[in-house]
Design a protein around this motif. Sequence first.
Motif, PDB file in Angstrom:
ATOM      1  N   ASN A   1       0.801  -1.205   0.000  1.00  0.00           N
ATOM      2  CA  ASN A   1       0.000   0.000   0.000  1.00  0.00           C
ATOM      3  C   ASN A   1       0.853   1.284   0.000  1.00  0.00           C
ATOM      4  O   ASN A   1       2.034   1.230  -0.322  1.00  0.00           O
ATOM      5  CB  ASN A   1      -1.059   0.010   1.091  1.00  0.00           C
ATOM      6  CG  ASN A   1      -2.307   0.724   0.592  1.00  0.00           C
ATOM      7  OD1 ASN A   1      -2.395   1.924   0.699  1.00  0.00           O
ATOM      8  ND2 ASN A   1      -3.215  -0.015  -0.019  1.00  0.00           N
ATOM      9  N   ARG A   2       0.223   2.409   0.335  1.00  0.00           N
ATOM     10  CA  ARG A   2       0.834   3.710   0.006  1.00  0.00           C
ATOM     11  C   ARG A   2       1.739   4.289   1.086  1.00  0.00           C
ATOM     12  O   ARG A   2       1.477   4.118   2.273  1.00  0.00           O
ATOM     13  CB  ARG A   2      -0.271   4.728  -0.286  1.00  0.00           C
ATOM     14  CG  ARG A   2      -1.010   4.424  -1.573  1.00  0.00           C
ATOM     15  CD  ARG A   2      -2.185   5.370  -1.793  1.00  0.00           C
ATOM     16  NE  ARG A   2      -2.865   5.028  -3.045  1.00  0.00           N
ATOM     17  CZ  ARG A   2      -3.692   4.002  -3.187  1.00  0.00           C
ATOM     18  NH1 ARG A   2      -3.968   3.225  -2.145  1.00  0.00           N
ATOM     19  NH2 ARG A   2      -4.245   3.735  -4.350  1.00  0.00           N
TER      20      ARG A   2
ATOM     21  N   LEU B   1       3.043   3.613  -4.252  1.00  0.00           N
ATOM     22  CA  LEU B   1       2.090   2.518  -4.006  1.00  0.00           C
ATOM     23  C   LEU B   1       2.763   1.173  -4.274  1.00  0.00           C
ATOM     24  O   LEU B   1       3.401   0.984  -5.314  1.00  0.00           O
ATOM     25  CB  LEU B   1       0.868   2.688  -4.928  1.00  0.00           C
ATOM     26  CG  LEU B   1      -0.161   1.546  -4.939  1.00  0.00           C
ATOM     27  CD1 LEU B   1      -0.828   1.368  -3.578  1.00  0.00           C
ATOM     28  CD2 LEU B   1      -1.212   1.765  -6.013  1.00  0.00           C
ATOM     29  N   HIS B   2       2.595   0.247  -3.329  1.00  0.00           N
ATOM     30  CA  HIS B   2       3.027  -1.142  -3.524  1.00  0.00           C
ATOM     31  C   HIS B   2       4.487  -1.267  -3.969  1.00  0.00           C
ATOM     32  O   HIS B   2       4.817  -2.029  -4.880  1.00  0.00           O
ATOM     33  CB  HIS B   2       2.116  -1.850  -4.523  1.00  0.00           C
ATOM     34  CG  HIS B   2       0.685  -1.985  -4.052  1.00  0.00           C
ATOM     35  ND1 HIS B   2       0.339  -2.133  -2.736  1.00  0.00           N
ATOM     36  CD2 HIS B   2      -0.497  -2.021  -4.745  1.00  0.00           C
ATOM     37  CE1 HIS B   2      -0.981  -2.242  -2.630  1.00  0.00           C
ATOM     38  NE2 HIS B   2      -1.517  -2.164  -3.823  1.00  0.00           N
TER      39      HIS B   2
ATOM     40  N   HIS C   1      -1.480  -9.856  -3.321  1.00  0.00           N
ATOM     41  CA  HIS C   1      -2.577  -9.094  -3.920  1.00  0.00           C
ATOM     42  C   HIS C   1      -3.502  -9.968  -4.773  1.00  0.00           C
ATOM     43  O   HIS C   1      -3.881  -9.584  -5.880  1.00  0.00           O
ATOM     44  CB  HIS C   1      -1.977  -7.956  -4.751  1.00  0.00           C
ATOM     45  CG  HIS C   1      -2.801  -6.709  -4.791  1.00  0.00           C
ATOM     46  ND1 HIS C   1      -4.095  -6.688  -5.226  1.00  0.00           N
ATOM     47  CD2 HIS C   1      -2.509  -5.433  -4.438  1.00  0.00           C
ATOM     48  CE1 HIS C   1      -4.554  -5.453  -5.173  1.00  0.00           C
ATOM     49  NE2 HIS C   1      -3.610  -4.674  -4.688  1.00  0.00           N
TER      50      HIS C   1
ATOM     51  N   ASP D   1     -11.571   0.680   0.047  1.00  0.00           N
ATOM     52  CA  ASP D   1     -10.138   0.589  -0.241  1.00  0.00           C
ATOM     53  C   ASP D   1      -9.432   1.122   0.998  1.00  0.00           C
ATOM     54  O   ASP D   1      -8.782   2.158   0.967  1.00  0.00           O
ATOM     55  CB  ASP D   1      -9.787   1.400  -1.493  1.00  0.00           C
ATOM     56  CG  ASP D   1      -8.380   1.111  -1.996  1.00  0.00           C
ATOM     57  OD1 ASP D   1      -7.649   0.364  -1.311  1.00  0.00           O
ATOM     58  OD2 ASP D   1      -8.020   1.640  -3.061  1.00  0.00           O
TER      59      ASP D   1
ATOM     60  N   GLN E   1      -6.065  -4.651   4.366  1.00  0.00           N
ATOM     61  CA  GLN E   1      -6.668  -3.775   3.367  1.00  0.00           C
ATOM     62  C   GLN E   1      -7.773  -4.554   2.678  1.00  0.00           C
ATOM     63  O   GLN E   1      -7.528  -5.620   2.107  1.00  0.00           O
ATOM     64  CB  GLN E   1      -5.613  -3.353   2.331  1.00  0.00           C
ATOM     65  CG  GLN E   1      -6.068  -2.285   1.355  1.00  0.00           C
ATOM     66  CD  GLN E   1      -5.900  -0.870   1.909  1.00  0.00           C
ATOM     67  OE1 GLN E   1      -5.315  -0.674   2.979  1.00  0.00           O
ATOM     68  NE2 GLN E   1      -6.416   0.115   1.209  1.00  0.00           N
TER      69      GLN E   1
ATOM     70  N   TYR F   1     -10.114  -4.164  -0.383  1.00  0.00           N
ATOM     71  CA  TYR F   1     -10.253  -3.363  -1.601  1.00  0.00           C
ATOM     72  C   TYR F   1     -11.328  -4.032  -2.450  1.00  0.00           C
ATOM     73  O   TYR F   1     -11.221  -5.227  -2.761  1.00  0.00           O
ATOM     74  CB  TYR F   1      -8.888  -3.330  -2.315  1.00  0.00           C
ATOM     75  CG  TYR F   1      -8.923  -2.819  -3.743  1.00  0.00           C
ATOM     76  CD1 TYR F   1      -9.339  -1.532  -4.035  1.00  0.00           C
ATOM     77  CD2 TYR F   1      -8.518  -3.631  -4.800  1.00  0.00           C
ATOM     78  CE1 TYR F   1      -9.357  -1.064  -5.337  1.00  0.00           C
ATOM     79  CE2 TYR F   1      -8.526  -3.179  -6.113  1.00  0.00           C
ATOM     80  CZ  TYR F   1      -8.950  -1.897  -6.379  1.00  0.00           C
ATOM     81  OH  TYR F   1      -8.971  -1.437  -7.669  1.00  0.00           O
TER      82      TYR F   1
ATOM     83  N   PHE G   1     -11.137  -0.109  -9.131  1.00  0.00           N
ATOM     84  CA  PHE G   1     -10.486   0.427 -10.331  1.00  0.00           C
ATOM     85  C   PHE G   1     -10.548  -0.532 -11.519  1.00  0.00           C
ATOM     86  O   PHE G   1     -10.024  -0.222 -12.589  1.00  0.00           O
ATOM     87  CB  PHE G   1      -9.032   0.813 -10.030  1.00  0.00           C
ATOM     88  CG  PHE G   1      -8.900   1.787  -8.879  1.00  0.00           C
ATOM     89  CD1 PHE G   1      -9.732   2.896  -8.795  1.00  0.00           C
ATOM     90  CD2 PHE G   1      -7.964   1.592  -7.876  1.00  0.00           C
ATOM     91  CE1 PHE G   1      -9.628   3.799  -7.739  1.00  0.00           C
ATOM     92  CE2 PHE G   1      -7.844   2.483  -6.814  1.00  0.00           C
ATOM     93  CZ  PHE G   1      -8.679   3.591  -6.750  1.00  0.00           C
TER      94      PHE G   1
ATOM     95  N   GLU H   1      -5.772  -7.816   1.817  1.00  0.00           N
ATOM     96  CA  GLU H   1      -4.310  -7.765   1.902  1.00  0.00           C
ATOM     97  C   GLU H   1      -3.889  -7.581   3.357  1.00  0.00           C
ATOM     98  O   GLU H   1      -4.050  -6.500   3.914  1.00  0.00           O
ATOM     99  CB  GLU H   1      -3.789  -6.603   1.052  1.00  0.00           C
ATOM    100  CG  GLU H   1      -4.203  -6.686  -0.412  1.00  0.00           C
ATOM    101  CD  GLU H   1      -4.293  -5.316  -1.056  1.00  0.00           C
ATOM    102  OE1 GLU H   1      -3.269  -4.652  -1.216  1.00  0.00           O
ATOM    103  OE2 GLU H   1      -5.414  -4.898  -1.396  1.00  0.00           O
TER     104      GLU H   1
END
Length: 348
Positions: A76-77, A101-102, A176, A248, A286, A288, A292, A314
């Motif tokens: 993640n970020r 990210l990632h 992921h 998310d 996470q 999600y 997207f 995640e």
Amino acid sequence: MKELFGRLADGTEIHRWSLENGGTRMKVLSYGGIVQCLETPDRHGRYANISLGFDRIEDYVTSSPYFGALIGRYGNRIGKGRFTLDGETHRLSADDGENSLHGGEAGFDKVVWEVEPFQRGTDVGLRLSHTSPDGEMGYPGTLTAQVTYTLTAEGDWRIDYAATTDKVTVVNLTNHVYWNLAGEGSGTIEHHELTIAAARFTPTDPGLIPTGELAPVTGTPFDFRAPKPIGRDLRTGHPQLLAAQGYDHNWVLEKGITAEPEAVATLRDPASGRTLRVATTEPGMQFYSGNFLDGTLVGPAGRAYRQGDALCLETQHYPDSPNHAHFPSTVLRPGETYRSTTVHSFPA
Ligand code: GLA
């Protein structure tokens, strides 16, 4: 079984390993440690591939939103792609606006892992290794990572992560996989029922960076303490859902960090009768909701993936932890070993 899956543009061979144990079948690529296919039986014993993917290496290289991949060095970020450690500021590869990210532009999902198959008692599995050079994607320290995928006699898929460094750094590894328990390409996961053992989550700013708050889930769409269809609250217009186009977010798992994996989430598809249980040593997860996915990618069965056609769970330390002193620490120092374990089970 090992076979040639394809070649990278520079000619590097990418292999695919097939594993089967306890009723679970999986296919794993040396590229990104990607789970390319994961099959389990439904209530009638019919197998389906329940994870999104591609059947060509080119698609993984050019277009994959991390389908099935190992994520590192940091899941993640990290806000503004920078953090300060022991007085030194590090600038990371920014691959998501100003954020990282990632793991950045070429994270662990884009490296070719060394893969060794093994059999131990009734377990079968793969040992994946990768050494990330000092400074790669802006991260300090040579990071030596080992990830073990085990399929147990019960059909559980267990992931054990380990890493060491030669300079102080941060690390947060995860996987992921995009789950659709009815089978990839079969449509929305809005009817899947999800349970998450978390009373709080980490709200984010418009760039999906945690604000630092640990907000209670009570009375919000983020309350998954009792089984709830994912679609039930998805259109409530909650500002956090609008900003992320769905779920998310990182859930603050009640159990916190544990030495052994503990059950934290259950995903159930009433239609197929398939269930996924997630247990982890990690303090966060996470969730999600495939926001997207936009109908531009086509899976191995020739079906396009649209928004909400899969979800990710995640297990991780919280996003942007290096910039939030009160979050559980992601710092790894020379002489220490980073360890994390997550078990996916598929009870009948
Ligand atoms: C994670 C992130 C999402 C998105 C997906 C991949 O779940 O939190 O924002 O980047 O990966 O598209």
